[in-house]
Enzyme design. Sequence first.
Site, mmCIF file in Angstrom:
data_model
loop_
_atom_site.group_PDB
_atom_site.id
_atom_site.type_symbol
_atom_site.label_atom_id
_atom_site.label_comp_id
_atom_site.label_asym_id
_atom_site.label_seq_id
_atom_site.Cartn_x
_atom_site.Cartn_y
_atom_site.Cartn_z
ATOM 1 N N ASP A 195 0.549 -1.519 -0.238
ATOM 2 C CA ASP A 195 0.282 0.076 0.248
ATOM 3 C C ASP A 195 0.603 1.295 -0.140
ATOM 4 O O ASP A 195 1.660 1.682 0.855
ATOM 5 C CB ASP A 195 -0.954 0.436 1.303
ATOM 6 C CG ASP A 195 -1.402 1.158 0.894
ATOM 7 O OD1 ASP A 195 -1.965 1.815 0.533
ATOM 8 O OD2 ASP A 195 -1.896 1.666 2.266
ATOM 9 N N THR B 72 -3.223 5.306 -4.040
ATOM 10 C CA THR B 72 -2.281 5.613 -3.607
ATOM 11 C C THR B 72 -0.788 5.765 -4.372
ATOM 12 O O THR B 72 0.085 6.874 -4.054
ATOM 13 C CB THR B 72 -2.335 5.233 -2.000
ATOM 14 O OG1 THR B 72 -1.840 3.877 -1.737
ATOM 15 C CG2 THR B 72 -3.239 6.092 -0.632
ATOM 16 N N THR B 73 -0.328 4.494 -4.755
ATOM 17 C CA THR B 73 0.581 4.615 -5.230
ATOM 18 C C THR B 73 0.681 4.530 -6.610
ATOM 19 O O THR B 73 1.856 5.622 -7.357
ATOM 20 C CB THR B 73 0.745 2.886 -5.425
ATOM 21 O OG1 THR B 73 0.833 2.228 -4.009
ATOM 22 C CG2 THR B 73 2.652 2.685 -6.294
ATOM 23 N N ASP C 202 -9.161 0.105 2.271
ATOM 24 C CA ASP C 202 -8.741 0.559 0.758
ATOM 25 C C ASP C 202 -10.350 0.130 0.491
ATOM 26 O O ASP C 202 -10.534 0.982 -0.313
ATOM 27 C CB ASP C 202 -7.550 -0.659 0.032
ATOM 28 C CG ASP C 202 -6.193 0.618 1.126
ATOM 29 O OD1 ASP C 202 -6.757 1.705 1.604
ATOM 30 O OD2 ASP C 202 -5.716 0.159 -0.475
#
Length: 532
Positions: free
Chosen positions: A65, A98-99, A400
């Site tokens: 994550d 998020t990545t 998530d």
Amino acid sequence: MSGPAGPKAKSKTEMYVDTKRKDDIRHANIVAAKAVADAVRTSLGPRGMDKMLSTATGDVIITNDGATILDKMEVVQPAAKMLVELSKSQDIVAGDGTTTVVVLAGALLKQCLNLLSKGVHPTTISESLHKASEKAVEVVKSMAVPVELSDQDQLVKIASTSLNSKVVSQYSSLLAPLAVEAVLNVRDLDRPDSVDLRDIKVLRKLGGTVDDTELVKGLVFDHKASHTAGGPTRVENAMIGLIQFQISPPKTDIEQSVIVSDYTQMDRILKEERNYILGMIKKIRATGCNVLLVQKSILRDAVTDLSLHYLAKAKILVIKDVEREDIEFISKTLNCLPIANIEHFRAEKLGHADLVEEVSVGSGRVVKVTGIKNMGRTISLIVRGSNVLVLDEAARSLHDALCVVRCLVNQRYLIAGGGAPEIEVSRQLGIWSRSLLGMESYCVRSFADAMEVIPFTLAENAGLNPIAIVTELRNRHANGEANTGINVRKGQITNILEENVVQPLLVSTSAISLATECVRMILKIDDIVSTR
């Protein structure tokens, strides 16, 4: 006469301003921020690698994550810290991607370096990036497909796409329906477009496997019921009181000691203590309360052995050490009021439930409250795992998935995944850049090239040939197949929408706008001044 002419001549020669330092600082900022983006790049997508993080205390975290990785990394350079903040912003807005947002910012920074080396002014780049990002968001929105919240199958598919890139991807068929059900249960019908994830309590319990994760329509306490003096551990038709006062002998207000020299005085003190506690318990019992939740106290013991003995005799189940921050959640769930003083203990302030019982879960025990009357819109999830690393990652992945379903409640549109929207944006911005003039055209073209980093990285992480895949994708999109993306499982290019690889619109649009905003900010910095 030469006096006044001196300064004038001097000012003429001082016109040259050295911009080398400013360029160096801008260059250093971009390189540092790019290094952060490259660190998480390999963990993008369903075939991305995981990172093992070792903290100073010796704890180990295994995750892929982006927000967690960057949060735990010790980043010193100020501009690189902005990328860490960027992934946190994406985590707050969308919860997923998020990545993606960090990789995208890294690609944009790389393009900015090329433009700066060709002599384009940072302000020109910044303004062009802003225009390009607005156009990109429009393109993504034009690809969106509306989704109904009543269509649970579709929601489950979206939640499983989010879980597929996680360590616990093999359990996505179990966790995705749980996430969808949890979010739909806590959705407030008065405000249908918003979901507060604080209404979903996720409890981690070691033991068992992720398969044993369950959803409880009620309350779960991570404490055992108090067993002192043989109190009950199961109560039917429970009347539940939530108290914030102590059932223990009072203390003096100031720190002082009372010296007792006589046995009769000592007996009298103990007798008074007993009477004081008994008086409180009789008042509690008179209201019909048979389950007591006691808030943790720091000033003195919330309950003593003596009070637990009397409570057990009165057949009252006691759960002590309830955390202060959980009080609001408990009172909302049980539809009861916290009671701060014994004088205010009345039957109308109690919550009602069909069953309160202590059950063993894994290596520990928990107390479950089920069948709550007029229950608030909250829900509890018990996440299980065979070891701490898997358990923590399962809880993060579930968070998530919950965020993804929340995005859909906020904006009820979904788009294809697998790099399809990014290639489409790149193609349409490329066409648009030809209609622009001057430097703006170059900058927009660079933005379009940067968007290709997502499908490129997806293919690279999956062990495919990235150049061949991206070229084929461009070709398919140029032929009007807008929903064509990389199917990582089959290792080829397919219509991703039909394969059910979908994501919420909000994840992509916020990633594009936040990444651009962060890059523009880094571009505008031309000096770093350290202050005390």
